[in-house]
Design a protein around this motif. Sequence first.
Motif, PDB file in Angstrom:
ATOM      1  N   VAL A 266       3.057   7.771  -1.286  1.00 55.36           N
ATOM      2  CA  VAL A 266       2.475   8.052   0.711  1.00 55.36           C
ATOM      3  C   VAL A 266       3.778   8.668   1.361  1.00 55.36           C
ATOM      4  O   VAL A 266       4.220   8.692   0.636  1.00 55.36           O
TER       5      VAL A 266
ATOM      6  N   TYR B 173       0.798  -0.675   0.087  1.00 55.22           N
ATOM      7  CA  TYR B 173      -0.004   0.003  -0.110  1.00 55.22           C
ATOM      8  C   TYR B 173       0.939   1.048   0.289  1.00 55.22           C
ATOM      9  O   TYR B 173       0.187   2.407  -1.097  1.00 55.22           O
ATOM     10  N   ARG B 174       1.794   1.437   1.222  1.00 54.22           N
ATOM     11  CA  ARG B 174       2.622   2.421   0.850  1.00 54.22           C
ATOM     12  C   ARG B 174       3.198   3.079  -0.166  1.00 54.22           C
ATOM     13  O   ARG B 174       3.393   4.038  -0.594  1.00 54.22           O
TER      14      ARG B 174
ATOM     15  N   TYR C 259      -6.619   3.290   3.032  1.00 55.25           N
ATOM     16  CA  TYR C 259      -6.716   4.324   2.187  1.00 55.25           C
ATOM     17  C   TYR C 259      -5.345   5.432   2.331  1.00 55.25           C
ATOM     18  O   TYR C 259      -4.961   5.514   3.526  1.00 55.25           O
ATOM     19  N   VAL C 260      -5.897   5.955   1.702  1.00 57.14           N
ATOM     20  CA  VAL C 260      -4.769   7.091   1.452  1.00 57.14           C
ATOM     21  C   VAL C 260      -5.396   8.881   1.948  1.00 57.14           C
ATOM     22  O   VAL C 260      -6.316   8.732   0.911  1.00 57.14           O
TER      23      VAL C 260
ATOM     24  N   TYR D 188      -0.543   5.956  -6.628  1.00 55.91           N
ATOM     25  CA  TYR D 188      -2.182   6.501  -6.536  1.00 55.91           C
ATOM     26  C   TYR D 188      -2.577   7.836  -7.394  1.00 55.91           C
ATOM     27  O   TYR D 188      -2.036   8.737  -6.769  1.00 55.91           O
TER      28      TYR D 188
ATOM     29  N   ALA E 121       0.527  13.242   1.961  1.00 56.41           N
ATOM     30  CA  ALA E 121       0.017  11.787   2.240  1.00 56.41           C
ATOM     31  C   ALA E 121      -0.446  11.287   3.458  1.00 56.41           C
ATOM     32  O   ALA E 121       1.114  10.937   3.496  1.00 56.41           O
ATOM     33  N   ARG E 122      -1.228  10.035   4.087  1.00 58.68           N
ATOM     34  CA  ARG E 122      -0.512   9.629   4.629  1.00 58.68           C
ATOM     35  C   ARG E 122      -2.240   8.517   4.989  1.00 58.68           C
ATOM     36  O   ARG E 122      -2.860   7.513   3.818  1.00 58.68           O
ATOM     37  N   LEU E 123      -1.564   6.569   4.743  1.00 54.74           N
ATOM     38  CA  LEU E 123      -2.070   5.722   4.638  1.00 54.74           C
ATOM     39  C   LEU E 123      -2.648   5.076   6.228  1.00 54.74           C
ATOM     40  O   LEU E 123      -2.237   5.236   7.172  1.00 54.74           O
TER      41      LEU E 123
END
Length: 144
Positions: free
Chosen positions: A28, A9-10, A120-121, A14, A129-131
Amino acid sequence: MDNSLIDTYRTTDYRVRLAQGGWVSIQVDAALPASLHSLIGERNWAFITAWNPGSQAQPLAQNRAAQQALLIALRKLPRTTCIRPGLGVGDAWREASLFVVGPSLADIDELAQQFQQNAYVHGLGHGYARLRLSSDRPPHAQAG
């Protein structure tokens, strides 16, 4: 959730479709791209999908139906000011996504749980941007 999935995910790209054409990428732990600043202002934003609940591949028709339901749910949120098409791109996969401006973290947390998304971000204004990891129990966690 294992660390390799969180790492996936990181490192995902996106991508947000721009109104004037083309795409811009959110990463992220990086600042929000300048091309999105005027769209966001100082509001909350999130990048979320309904595809592949629990990171388990689903048939295309099922993913499309879930994504349509997510779009409808996002439009119903009172603080939503903008929704743009998105695309999550990993090493060997792509998922249709949505970039939404305005809803609170609590609203997005609820939708992430409803659509069984692991993460989600998100961000606030022009910040980083953070996860955000989803959970069926509060508190929700920032992936660190």
